[in-house]
Every structure is written in C-alpha cells, then in structure tokens.
Design a protein around this motif. Sequence first.
Motif, PDB file in Angstrom:
ATOM      1  N   LEU A 115       0.825  -1.208   0.000  1.00  0.00           N
ATOM      2  CA  LEU A 115       0.000   0.000   0.000  1.00  0.00           C
ATOM      3  C   LEU A 115       0.860   1.260   0.000  1.00  0.00           C
ATOM      4  O   LEU A 115       0.604   2.212  -0.745  1.00  0.00           O
ATOM      5  CB  LEU A 115      -0.939  -0.003   1.204  1.00  0.00           C
ATOM      6  CG  LEU A 115      -1.854   1.210   1.356  1.00  0.00           C
ATOM      7  CD1 LEU A 115      -2.718   1.403   0.111  1.00  0.00           C
ATOM      8  CD2 LEU A 115      -2.728   1.078   2.593  1.00  0.00           C
ATOM      9  N   LYS A 116       1.886   1.279   0.825  1.00  0.00           N
ATOM     10  CA  LYS A 116       2.750   2.457   0.892  1.00  0.00           C
ATOM     11  C   LYS A 116       3.489   2.690  -0.429  1.00  0.00           C
ATOM     12  O   LYS A 116       3.772   3.836  -0.783  1.00  0.00           O
ATOM     13  CB  LYS A 116       3.745   2.310   2.047  1.00  0.00           C
ATOM     14  CG  LYS A 116       3.112   2.538   3.414  1.00  0.00           C
ATOM     15  CD  LYS A 116       4.161   2.557   4.516  1.00  0.00           C
ATOM     16  CE  LYS A 116       3.531   2.942   5.857  1.00  0.00           C
ATOM     17  NZ  LYS A 116       4.541   2.982   6.941  1.00  0.00           N
ATOM     18  N   ARG A 117       3.781   1.621  -1.149  1.00  0.00           N
ATOM     19  CA  ARG A 117       4.421   1.773  -2.462  1.00  0.00           C
ATOM     20  C   ARG A 117       3.516   2.585  -3.387  1.00  0.00           C
ATOM     21  O   ARG A 117       3.984   3.434  -4.139  1.00  0.00           O
ATOM     22  CB  ARG A 117       4.708   0.397  -3.061  1.00  0.00           C
ATOM     23  CG  ARG A 117       5.474   0.458  -4.385  1.00  0.00           C
ATOM     24  CD  ARG A 117       5.725  -0.934  -4.949  1.00  0.00           C
ATOM     25  NE  ARG A 117       6.663  -1.669  -4.122  1.00  0.00           N
ATOM     26  CZ  ARG A 117       6.409  -2.852  -3.562  1.00  0.00           C
ATOM     27  NH1 ARG A 117       5.235  -3.428  -3.745  1.00  0.00           N
ATOM     28  NH2 ARG A 117       7.321  -3.462  -2.845  1.00  0.00           N
ATOM     29  N   TRP A 118       2.208   2.325  -3.302  1.00  0.00           N
ATOM     30  CA  TRP A 118       1.264   3.083  -4.137  1.00  0.00           C
ATOM     31  C   TRP A 118       1.089   4.507  -3.614  1.00  0.00           C
ATOM     32  O   TRP A 118       1.107   5.465  -4.390  1.00  0.00           O
ATOM     33  CB  TRP A 118      -0.086   2.367  -4.180  1.00  0.00           C
ATOM     34  CG  TRP A 118      -1.082   3.077  -5.028  1.00  0.00           C
ATOM     35  CD1 TRP A 118      -1.221   2.991  -6.388  1.00  0.00           C
ATOM     36  CD2 TRP A 118      -2.061   4.029  -4.586  1.00  0.00           C
ATOM     37  NE1 TRP A 118      -2.230   3.825  -6.822  1.00  0.00           N
ATOM     38  CE2 TRP A 118      -2.766   4.477  -5.733  1.00  0.00           C
ATOM     39  CE3 TRP A 118      -2.409   4.541  -3.331  1.00  0.00           C
ATOM     40  CZ2 TRP A 118      -3.790   5.411  -5.650  1.00  0.00           C
ATOM     41  CZ3 TRP A 118      -3.432   5.470  -3.262  1.00  0.00           C
ATOM     42  CH2 TRP A 118      -4.115   5.899  -4.407  1.00  0.00           C
ATOM     43  N   VAL A 119       0.909   4.650  -2.305  1.00  0.00           N
ATOM     44  CA  VAL A 119       0.709   5.975  -1.718  1.00  0.00           C
ATOM     45  C   VAL A 119       1.896   6.887  -2.015  1.00  0.00           C
ATOM     46  O   VAL A 119       1.725   8.077  -2.331  1.00  0.00           O
ATOM     47  CB  VAL A 119       0.477   5.869  -0.194  1.00  0.00           C
ATOM     48  CG1 VAL A 119       0.491   7.248   0.447  1.00  0.00           C
ATOM     49  CG2 VAL A 119      -0.852   5.173   0.093  1.00  0.00           C
ATOM     50  N   ASP A 120       3.101   6.337  -1.960  1.00  0.00           N
ATOM     51  CA  ASP A 120       4.316   7.134  -2.176  1.00  0.00           C
ATOM     52  C   ASP A 120       4.719   7.219  -3.646  1.00  0.00           C
ATOM     53  O   ASP A 120       5.769   7.787  -3.969  1.00  0.00           O
ATOM     54  CB  ASP A 120       5.477   6.536  -1.366  1.00  0.00           C
ATOM     55  CG  ASP A 120       5.239   6.609   0.128  1.00  0.00           C
ATOM     56  OD1 ASP A 120       4.445   7.462   0.563  1.00  0.00           O
ATOM     57  OD2 ASP A 120       5.833   5.798   0.869  1.00  0.00           O
ATOM     58  N   GLU A 121       3.904   6.629  -4.541  1.00  0.00           N
ATOM     59  CA  GLU A 121       4.159   6.661  -5.985  1.00  0.00           C
ATOM     60  C   GLU A 121       5.521   6.093  -6.351  1.00  0.00           C
ATOM     61  O   GLU A 121       6.222   6.618  -7.225  1.00  0.00           O
ATOM     62  CB  GLU A 121       4.013   8.085  -6.525  1.00  0.00           C
ATOM     63  CG  GLU A 121       2.645   8.696  -6.301  1.00  0.00           C
ATOM     64  CD  GLU A 121       2.498  10.057  -6.932  1.00  0.00           C
ATOM     65  OE1 GLU A 121       2.414  10.138  -8.174  1.00  0.00           O
ATOM     66  OE2 GLU A 121       2.505  11.053  -6.177  1.00  0.00           O
ATOM     67  N   ARG A 122       5.869   5.000  -5.683  1.00  0.00           N
ATOM     68  CA  ARG A 122       7.159   4.387  -5.954  1.00  0.00           C
ATOM     69  C   ARG A 122       7.095   3.454  -7.165  1.00  0.00           C
ATOM     70  O   ARG A 122       6.039   2.951  -7.539  1.00  0.00           O
ATOM     71  CB  ARG A 122       7.647   3.617  -4.726  1.00  0.00           C
ATOM     72  CG  ARG A 122       7.905   4.501  -3.510  1.00  0.00           C
ATOM     73  CD  ARG A 122       8.902   3.873  -2.556  1.00  0.00           C
ATOM     74  NE  ARG A 122       8.423   2.611  -2.016  1.00  0.00           N
ATOM     75  CZ  ARG A 122       7.774   2.485  -0.864  1.00  0.00           C
ATOM     76  NH1 ARG A 122       7.477   3.561  -0.153  1.00  0.00           N
ATOM     77  NH2 ARG A 122       7.410   1.299  -0.415  1.00  0.00           N
ATOM     78  N   THR A 123       8.231   3.205  -7.763  1.00  0.00           N
ATOM     79  CA  THR A 123       8.329   2.304  -8.905  1.00  0.00           C
ATOM     80  C   THR A 123       7.808   0.918  -8.531  1.00  0.00           C
ATOM     81  O   THR A 123       8.128   0.399  -7.474  1.00  0.00           O
ATOM     82  CB  THR A 123       9.799   2.190  -9.371  1.00  0.00           C
ATOM     83  OG1 THR A 123      10.276   3.499  -9.714  1.00  0.00           O
ATOM     84  CG2 THR A 123       9.908   1.271 -10.583  1.00  0.00           C
ATOM     85  N   GLY A 124       7.011   0.343  -9.414  1.00  0.00           N
ATOM     86  CA  GLY A 124       6.499  -0.997  -9.177  1.00  0.00           C
ATOM     87  C   GLY A 124       5.189  -1.052  -8.434  1.00  0.00           C
ATOM     88  O   GLY A 124       4.681  -2.138  -8.134  1.00  0.00           O
ATOM     89  N   ALA A 125       4.602   0.107  -8.132  1.00  0.00           N
ATOM     90  CA  ALA A 125       3.311   0.125  -7.437  1.00  0.00           C
ATOM     91  C   ALA A 125       2.230  -0.470  -8.338  1.00  0.00           C
ATOM     92  O   ALA A 125       2.287  -0.365  -9.567  1.00  0.00           O
ATOM     93  CB  ALA A 125       2.935   1.552  -7.048  1.00  0.00           C
ATOM     94  N   PHE A 126       1.240  -1.088  -7.732  1.00  0.00           N
ATOM     95  CA  PHE A 126       0.149  -1.689  -8.472  1.00  0.00           C
ATOM     96  C   PHE A 126      -0.634  -0.605  -9.213  1.00  0.00           C
ATOM     97  O   PHE A 126      -0.833   0.495  -8.704  1.00  0.00           O
ATOM     98  CB  PHE A 126      -0.786  -2.442  -7.523  1.00  0.00           C
ATOM     99  CG  PHE A 126      -1.840  -3.267  -8.199  1.00  0.00           C
ATOM    100  CD1 PHE A 126      -1.514  -4.474  -8.800  1.00  0.00           C
ATOM    101  CD2 PHE A 126      -3.154  -2.834  -8.241  1.00  0.00           C
ATOM    102  CE1 PHE A 126      -2.486  -5.243  -9.431  1.00  0.00           C
ATOM    103  CE2 PHE A 126      -4.141  -3.586  -8.865  1.00  0.00           C
ATOM    104  CZ  PHE A 126      -3.799  -4.796  -9.461  1.00  0.00           C
TER     105      PHE A 126
END
Length: 260
Positions: A93-104
């Motif tokens: 979830l944090k990967r998506w919230v933080d707009e990081r590479t590889g987010a769903f």
Amino acid sequence: MDSSPHKLYHVHGIDSRQFLEHYFSDEPDMAFGDDLLKFPIDSLRQLFTVGHIKGDILIDLSLGCFIHHLYSASEFFKNIIVLKANNRCIMELKRWVDERTGAFYWGHASTFLQEKEGYSDQFGDKEGKVRSAIQHVVKYDPEKENMTDPLVLPPADCVIIATLLDVISKDQDDYIRYLRKFCGLLKPGGHLLLIGCLDTTYFTVGKDKFHVFTYDESFTRKALVREGFIIDYCNVKERTAVSDLVDYKGVIFIAAHKEK
C-alpha cells in the motif's frame, strides 16, 4: 479441492501482489471486475453522493491492500486511516501511496469511477486526492484489546470493513466478536460500511487456499442489529464471475449507523 486445512489470512499472511493481480487487475481475463471492483466502487459512489455520510476521520479495515473502494470516500473525509494486519500489505500500500516504482496500477478503477460520475477529471487529481487523504497506514492485531497498541486511534466518523470479517472469523461467535471490536472505533452515531462475500468457503492466492467464514445476508443483518446498528441500505449482487479461485455466491454491501 485438496483435503489440507485452509490457511488463515491474519495468521499466515498472503502474497499481497498476487492477491491484487488475481482479483483486481486490469487484465482482460480478470474475472472479478464486475463483482469485486465495480460493484463496491459504484455502491460507495451512490451512497456518498447522497451526502449523509461525511466527516473528518474514516478508518478502513479491508482484506489485502486494495484501495479502489476509497476513491469516493476521499471526497468526503479529510483523513483516512488504513489498518493492515501484515507487513507485506503495508509495504504494498505504501508503495502506491508514495508513488514508488512498481506500485500496483489502479487506473482502471479511477477511470470507471469517473465514467460513473459523468465528468472528465484529471487522473492525477483523482489519484492525488486518495493519496492525500490516506494519512496513516497502521499495523493492527485483532486479538489485542487496543488493536493498534501502542497507538490510540481517534474515534472515527465512519468505518469501512471490506471482506475482512469473512477471512478472520472462524465461526459466528468470531464474526460477532470482531465486528464489535472494529465498530468500537466509531464515535456515537458513526456510520459503518460493510462489504462481504456471501456463502463462501475459501479463496485462493497463488498456491495457497485460505479459509473464509460462510454466512448469508440474514446472518449479517441480524448481527448488525444485535450490535445496536440501524441498517440504512443493503444491496446484494449475485455472482457473475467464472473462476475457481474463490467460491462466493454473491457480494453484499450494507450501510448502517450506530444508535447514539
């Protein structure tokens, strides 16, 4: 179907990315688009549009790490607190919230909502509103008296429980116990939005098969009334998906409020 015991979501954890790809992706052969993606989005859109449910704080308790049900909510609540049971879901979830590479990728969910709303918004703006509203992603343990110990959460204007009770409850007593605990996060007069899968026994992620508590619409209604809720709205969508990944027969959406 194998004879081995099914795993427990909150005990064994799931592969969060595989879960999203199985049930919420934008792939053409993804079977659950109408039932698990579009139905909750449209149900929440219609409910929030009426304008009765809004406020400062919304707490979300949902299975895995999907966020599509929060798109409409972000228009009506200033702060969204998301509770997750395991670290993999928190990281996803944090990967998506933080707009990081590889987010769903959730663009298909945003596009569907915009089409239902009947206007053309900028995709980035819609995504940005959800990201800005998600103030905290917190790990919780449903067995603790204070589930987020040592943090103490503020009382919420609204709590969303999305298919979580289904997978952590072993039986009716468990369902009632967890429902009572989760709804303890509400302030007096607060609203509960409940999404569940009816008459289900299992769901699959990768090679793992997970337990699901089997219940029907009547049980859910009675459980809410027993806990002091007034049911404002209830809708059941019969299953259209063709897949053996999960065996639900329908998806239920209920809006209720707690008597003061």
